[in-house]
Design a protein around this motif. Structure first.
Motif, PDB file in Angstrom:
ATOM      1  N   ASP A 583       0.834  -1.204   0.000  1.00  0.00           N
ATOM      2  CA  ASP A 583       0.000   0.000   0.000  1.00  0.00           C
ATOM      3  C   ASP A 583       0.866   1.250   0.000  1.00  0.00           C
ATOM      4  O   ASP A 583       2.095   1.199   0.106  1.00  0.00           O
ATOM      5  CB  ASP A 583      -0.909  -0.009   1.227  1.00  0.00           C
ATOM      6  N   ASP A 584       0.216   2.403  -0.079  1.00  0.00           N
ATOM      7  CA  ASP A 584       0.939   3.666  -0.157  1.00  0.00           C
ATOM      8  C   ASP A 584       1.757   3.940   1.102  1.00  0.00           C
ATOM      9  O   ASP A 584       2.852   4.501   1.035  1.00  0.00           O
ATOM     10  CB  ASP A 584      -0.035   4.813  -0.403  1.00  0.00           C
ATOM     11  N   GLY A 585       1.219   3.567   2.272  1.00  0.00           N
ATOM     12  CA  GLY A 585       1.961   3.804   3.508  1.00  0.00           C
ATOM     13  C   GLY A 585       3.276   3.038   3.529  1.00  0.00           C
ATOM     14  O   GLY A 585       4.305   3.562   3.948  1.00  0.00           O
ATOM     15  N   THR A 586       3.210   1.791   3.072  1.00  0.00           N
ATOM     16  CA  THR A 586       4.432   0.979   3.028  1.00  0.00           C
ATOM     17  C   THR A 586       5.405   1.534   2.000  1.00  0.00           C
ATOM     18  O   THR A 586       6.619   1.603   2.242  1.00  0.00           O
ATOM     19  CB  THR A 586       4.077  -0.475   2.693  1.00  0.00           C
ATOM     20  N   ASN A 588       5.645   4.594   1.068  1.00  0.00           N
ATOM     21  CA  ASN A 588       6.186   5.817   1.652  1.00  0.00           C
ATOM     22  C   ASN A 588       7.318   5.492   2.624  1.00  0.00           C
ATOM     23  O   ASN A 588       8.365   6.149   2.633  1.00  0.00           O
ATOM     24  CB  ASN A 588       5.067   6.575   2.372  1.00  0.00           C
ATOM     25  N   SER A 743       4.950   7.241   8.620  1.00  0.00           N
ATOM     26  CA  SER A 743       4.523   7.042   7.234  1.00  0.00           C
ATOM     27  C   SER A 743       3.151   6.413   7.118  1.00  0.00           C
ATOM     28  O   SER A 743       2.606   6.306   6.019  1.00  0.00           O
ATOM     29  CB  SER A 743       5.536   6.166   6.495  1.00  0.00           C
ATOM     30  N   GLY A 744       2.593   5.971   8.235  1.00  0.00           N
ATOM     31  CA  GLY A 744       1.304   5.292   8.201  1.00  0.00           C
ATOM     32  C   GLY A 744       1.410   3.829   7.849  1.00  0.00           C
ATOM     33  O   GLY A 744       0.386   3.164   7.618  1.00  0.00           O
ATOM     34  N   ALA A 745       2.630   3.283   7.814  1.00  0.00           N
ATOM     35  CA  ALA A 745       2.809   1.879   7.428  1.00  0.00           C
ATOM     36  C   ALA A 745       2.225   0.919   8.456  1.00  0.00           C
ATOM     37  O   ALA A 745       1.873  -0.218   8.114  1.00  0.00           O
ATOM     38  CB  ALA A 745       4.297   1.591   7.214  1.00  0.00           C
ATOM     39  N   GLU A 747      -0.550   0.928   9.704  1.00  0.00           N
ATOM     40  CA  GLU A 747      -1.978   0.741   9.515  1.00  0.00           C
ATOM     41  C   GLU A 747      -2.300  -0.372   8.529  1.00  0.00           C
ATOM     42  O   GLU A 747      -3.469  -0.703   8.329  1.00  0.00           O
ATOM     43  CB  GLU A 747      -2.612   2.048   9.020  1.00  0.00           C
ATOM     44  N   SER A 748      -1.263  -0.963   7.893  1.00  0.00           N
ATOM     45  CA  SER A 748      -1.516  -2.014   6.906  1.00  0.00           C
ATOM     46  C   SER A 748      -0.737  -3.272   7.262  1.00  0.00           C
ATOM     47  O   SER A 748       0.264  -3.217   7.980  1.00  0.00           O
ATOM     48  CB  SER A 748      -1.108  -1.544   5.508  1.00  0.00           C
ATOM     49  N   GLY A 751       2.900  -3.115   5.719  1.00  0.00           N
ATOM     50  CA  GLY A 751       3.812  -2.283   6.489  1.00  0.00           C
ATOM     51  C   GLY A 751       4.172  -2.912   7.814  1.00  0.00           C
ATOM     52  O   GLY A 751       5.322  -2.819   8.272  1.00  0.00           O
ATOM     53  N   ARG A 841      -2.342   8.039  14.956  1.00  0.00           N
ATOM     54  CA  ARG A 841      -0.907   8.191  15.205  1.00  0.00           C
ATOM     55  C   ARG A 841      -0.599   7.824  16.647  1.00  0.00           C
ATOM     56  O   ARG A 841      -1.477   7.755  17.522  1.00  0.00           O
ATOM     57  CB  ARG A 841      -0.472   9.639  14.937  1.00  0.00           C
TER      58      ARG A 841
END
Length: 880
Positions: A583-586, A588, A743-745, A747-748, A751, A841
């Motif tokens: 995903d985008d978080g990973t 990032n 980075s929000g990683a 959340e997935s 990540g 967060r």
């Protein structure tokens, strides 16, 4: 396919055929070491070749390849100042040894022993009564005019009148016997290279080595360290040694840029003494001290590999930055022994040869056993007249070495007309010495060919033989030597100009002697004489100089950094390969980590913008040996730091460090299919080979970690490596977690899994928390769990423990113990605080990671100032 023919076999392909067909004739006037004048092989070579199981070209090529591989694996180098950037050159070692018969060695041994005795006697006379000068046996101009004569040491008397502990004599073999062509007394180099050559070549031809009863080299090194230990001065009122504390012996090196630095590290490790540079030593109250990790330690003996004029900037060359200010005064005070005593440079002048016969008769009452090359010093009128007559056929040699400010001698300008030489010699006659031509013998060597075959060729050769003083007026000649071969097509031997070396086998009719000499008491009992007083046991551990401490610390950091970067690279490439699940978080997180570790250039598009360009840029950077950051740079930096502390590392440990750097560099060069430019998608590569190279490197780095843990004594050196590793580990792991959180990683699932892989905790997590992906479980394992080798609190606690075992510092200031600069575990946030969430967060978790990263950077700076540079940093109670 028929097998290749052997170079040696019965009948027409036997030894005579090899001598007649495989090697071209040597130039006229030069001795052929391989063949007799009638073309048949000399007896030692018949014996050597008869002991080899397979003499086909492919077998000899395999041996040659194994020699080159072992040199590379061992990191045997020769630094060449002339190379751009002062780079290193792999040591060049010939496959075939140089064979010396028993009768030849008897003459060499007697002659070199006499030369060593004579050289020491000359030193004692020149710095004492100077009868040689008074009687005209040695011209005063040749001594006083030579920059190697040290006026500050006039009247100095070393212990036992032993000015020289080692001496090297360069020999040329002719059909008339052996001739001395040079003496090396300042810093005679080559013993270490000779032993390294022996270790490599004897392993290739083990049967021949054993059956030909080749004499061993190690007893000479045992004699050297024994001589140095006995030479140590007795305890003095200022800093005298207590009984049982042992001798502090160091090897003084100019540093890593010296051409023979490999030998310096090799000898220090083999002899078990501390390798130092001038900046590691200081003189206080005429006593030499080593600046160590824990303070100042007195130095008793210095084995010197630093040229005379650089030793002491206070009394010799004032521009020397590699010497020890006050060293000569400490010598004169009798507080330190320097080996060899500075001031023997005039003995290395080619002009000395013409005076040696008369000096030998005057000082020893003997004729020279080995003749010297015919030489004429033009500083004497009679010799100058004879030299001018022979100018057209003799060699012009500089009498004195060049020093800064000297005008060129003309030797650097190539061939010139005789008239110009006559004028130059007439203007400054003392600066020139003429030597009669002395044709070097030619020894066989193996030359592989591109088609898989090969041939026996020959090279001009010169043998350097070493003598070691026994401290009682006698000498032990190392049974072998440092054989140097000229570059193909040349007759002048020079390692700087591309020469090679060969192992030297001294053959014997007697069974091989054991490597360990009899104990002193046993030798005395056999001789019927009372034993000498036993040497004090060296009970203290090898001192850790401040410079060595810094390299130990950074060796630990670089090794840990390389492991982490490899883990990052493997996970990035794996995540890119399975990008459908990423995903985008990973992505990032991947982009941020790649930029942080210098794995891609700063202008590289993010993975979200162009995954293909990002991937190509990453691989291109991995293969860039000139990168100023990234994995290749880290491996090179690790090897450099380890090279400075080689005497602290086991052979396997050192070889694995080199292999990690070399193998990865080779693998990445092979993985690139086309030239690509960083930031562009035109550089194709073999994905499987890149992943395979990273996997292999990961295993090698694991072996290095194991060697650091299991092959090093648990002393200050090991603790420095440990502290360096754990500072790097804690800072990097905190970064991983902080980037994942920011980075929000987290959340997935992708990540989450990426972070667990970076912490090397995937299997443990799955066993403890099957099916869970919540942050609380993650924090429990990678932050709180004390038994996790990469849990933040556990790493911090182990780091505090080792910091508490380090000395407070050597600056003399009141310093806070390092362990108190880090918070105890009970002062750190709990699980409940770390897991507090605000809009997806985890601010407390991010703050902890940021704090730990900052503390590690501050702690590293404090260690550097306290132990390495000894900077006067103000004591602190905490690190903000």
């Amino acid at each position: 396919m028929p097998s290749q023919p052997s170079l040696l076999s019965d009948g027409p392909d036997g030894p005579a055929a090899l001598a007649g067909q495989s090697a071209p004739p040597v130039p006229d006037g030069h001795r052929d070491e391989l063949r007799l004048p009638d073309g048949t092989l000399r007896e030692p070579w018949v014996r050597f070749f008869s002991e080899l199981d397979d003499l086909r070209p492919d077998a000899l090529n395999a041996h040659a390849a194994a020699v080159a591989r072992q040199i590379r694996d061992n990191g045997v180098t020769y630094n060449v100042y002339a190379d751009q950037g002062g780079g290193t050159r792999a040591w060049q070692l010939e496959l075939f040894p140089f064979l010396v018969s028993e009768s030849d060695w008897a003459a060499i041994e007697a002659g070199v022993t006499q030369r060593a005795t004579l050289a020491n006697a000359i030193m004692a006379d020149i710095y004492g009564e100077q009868t040689l000068l008074k009687q005209g046996l040695l011209p005063p101009g040749l001594v006083y005019g030579h920059p190697g004569y040290m006026r500050p040491l006039k009247g100095y008397r070393p212990p036992n009148e032993s000015f020289l502990q080692t001496i090297a004599v360069d020999l040329v073999h002719t059909d008339d016997g052996w001739t001395v062509i040079a003496h090396r007394t300042e810093t005679p180099s080559g013993m270490g290279y000779a032993l390294e050559n022996r270790l490599i070549i004897s392993g290739q031809f083990a049967d021949a080595f054993r059956e030909m009863r080749v004499r061993r080299l190690p007893p000479a090194f045992a004699q050297l360290i024994s001589t140095l230990a006995q030479a140590a001065p007795a305890g003095t009122a200022d800093g005298g040694m207590a009984p049982g504390t042992g001798r502090q012996i160091v090897l003084l090196s100019p540093g890593p840029f010296n051409e023979t630095y490999f030998e310096h590290t090799f000898l220090a490790r083999y002899l078990g003494i501390t390798l130092v540079e001038g900046k590691d030593l200081t003189v206080r109250n005429d006593v030499v001290y080593l600046k160590t990790f824990g303070g100042l330690e007195r130095v008793d003996v210095i084995l010197r590999r630093l040229d005379d004029v650089f030793c002491d900037p206070l009394e010799l060359r004032v521009d020397s930055t590699i010497g020890v200010p006050g060293l000569l005064e400490a010598m004169r005070a009798g507080n330190v022994v320097v080996s060899n005593v500075p001031g023997s440079g005039f003995l290395e002048s080619p002009a000395i040869h013409g005076f040696m016969p008369g000096i030998a008769q005057a000082l020893l009452g003997e004729q020279l056993v080995l003749p010297s090359v015919m030489s004429w010093w033009c500083g004497e009128a009679a010799a100058q007249e004879e030299a001018m007559r022979l100018l057209g056929e003799a060699f012009v040699m500089p009498t004195y070495p060049r020093v800064p400010g000297d005008a060129p001698l003309g030797l650097e300008q190539g061939l010139q007309k005789l008239g110009a030489w006559r004028a130059r010699i007439a203007a400054t006659p003392d600066r020139y010495t003429l030597q009669a031509p002395l044709p070097l013998s030619h020894t066989p060597c193996w030359v592989p060919s591109a088609d898989g075959g090969g041939r026996i060729a020959s090279r001009a050769a010169m043998l350097r033989v070493f003598a070691v003083a026994d401290g009682k007026g006698g000498w032990q000649v190392m049974p072998g030597g440092f054989m140097r071969l000229a570059k193909p097509g040349m007759e002048a031997v020079s390692m700087q100009l591309g020469g090679t070396s060969a192992d030297t086998w001294v053959l014997s009719s007697q069974p091989a002697q054991g490597l360990m000499p009899l104990p002193q008491s046993a030798r005395a009992a056999r001789a019927g004489t009372p034993p000498l007083p036993a040497l004090q046991a060296a009970t203290r551990p090898l001192a850790v100089s401040s410079r060595a401490a810094e390299n130990l610390f950074w060796a630990g950091r670089y090794a840990e950094r390389a492991e982490n970067v490899v883990r990052v690279c493997r996970q990035i490439l794996g995540s890119i390969e399975s990008n459908d699940e990423t995903d985008d978080g990973t992505l990032n997180m991947i982009g941020q980590l790649a930029q942080w570790f210098g794995l891609v250039p700063p202008q590289t598009p993010s993975p979200q913008a162009s995954l293909r360009v990002f991937e190509r840029s990453l691989v291109s950077a991995l293969a860039d040996v000139s990168a100023i950051s990234g994995l290749m740079n880290t491996l090179a930096a690790h090897a450099r730091a380890a090279n400075e502390i080689r005497n602290r590392l086991s052979n396997d440990h050192w070889r694995t460090i080199l292999a990690a750097r070399n193998d990865f560099q080779d693998a990445m060069a092979g993985a690139r299919c086309a030239a690509g430019t960083a930031g562009h998608a035109d550089g194709a590569y073999d994905r499987l080979r890149v992943l395979g190279a990273l996997e292999h490197l990961s295993m090698q780095l694991g072996a290095i970690s194991g060697a650091q843990g299991d092959r090093m004594t648990r002393d200050e050196a090991w603790r420095l490596v440990f502290v360096g590793r754990h500072i790097e580990r804690l800072g990097t792991l905190a970064l991983f977690l902080e980037v994942a959180e920011g980075s929000g990683a987290l959340e997935s699932r992708s990540g989450f899994d990426l972070l667990l892989h970076l912490f090397d905790s995937t299997l443990t997590y799955r066993a403890l928390f099957p099916g869970r992906t919540d942050v609380a479980a993650l924090v429990d394992l990678v932050v709180l769990e004390p038994t996790n080798p990469r849990g933040l609190y556990g790493v911090l606690d182990r780091l505090r423990e080792k910091l508490a075992q380090l000395p407070t510092g050597a600056t003399g200031q009141s310093r806070v113990p390092l362990a108190e600069l880090l918070p105890p575990l009970d002062a750190l946030p709990s699980r409940s605080l770390l897991c507090q969430s605000e809009a997806g967060r985890y601010p407390k978790l991010a703050a902890l990671c940021d704090q730990l990263g900052a503390r590690m950077a501050k702690l590293s700076d404090e260690i550097g100032g306290r132990y390495f540079s000894h900077a006067g940093v103000a004591p602190e109670t905490d690190l903000p």
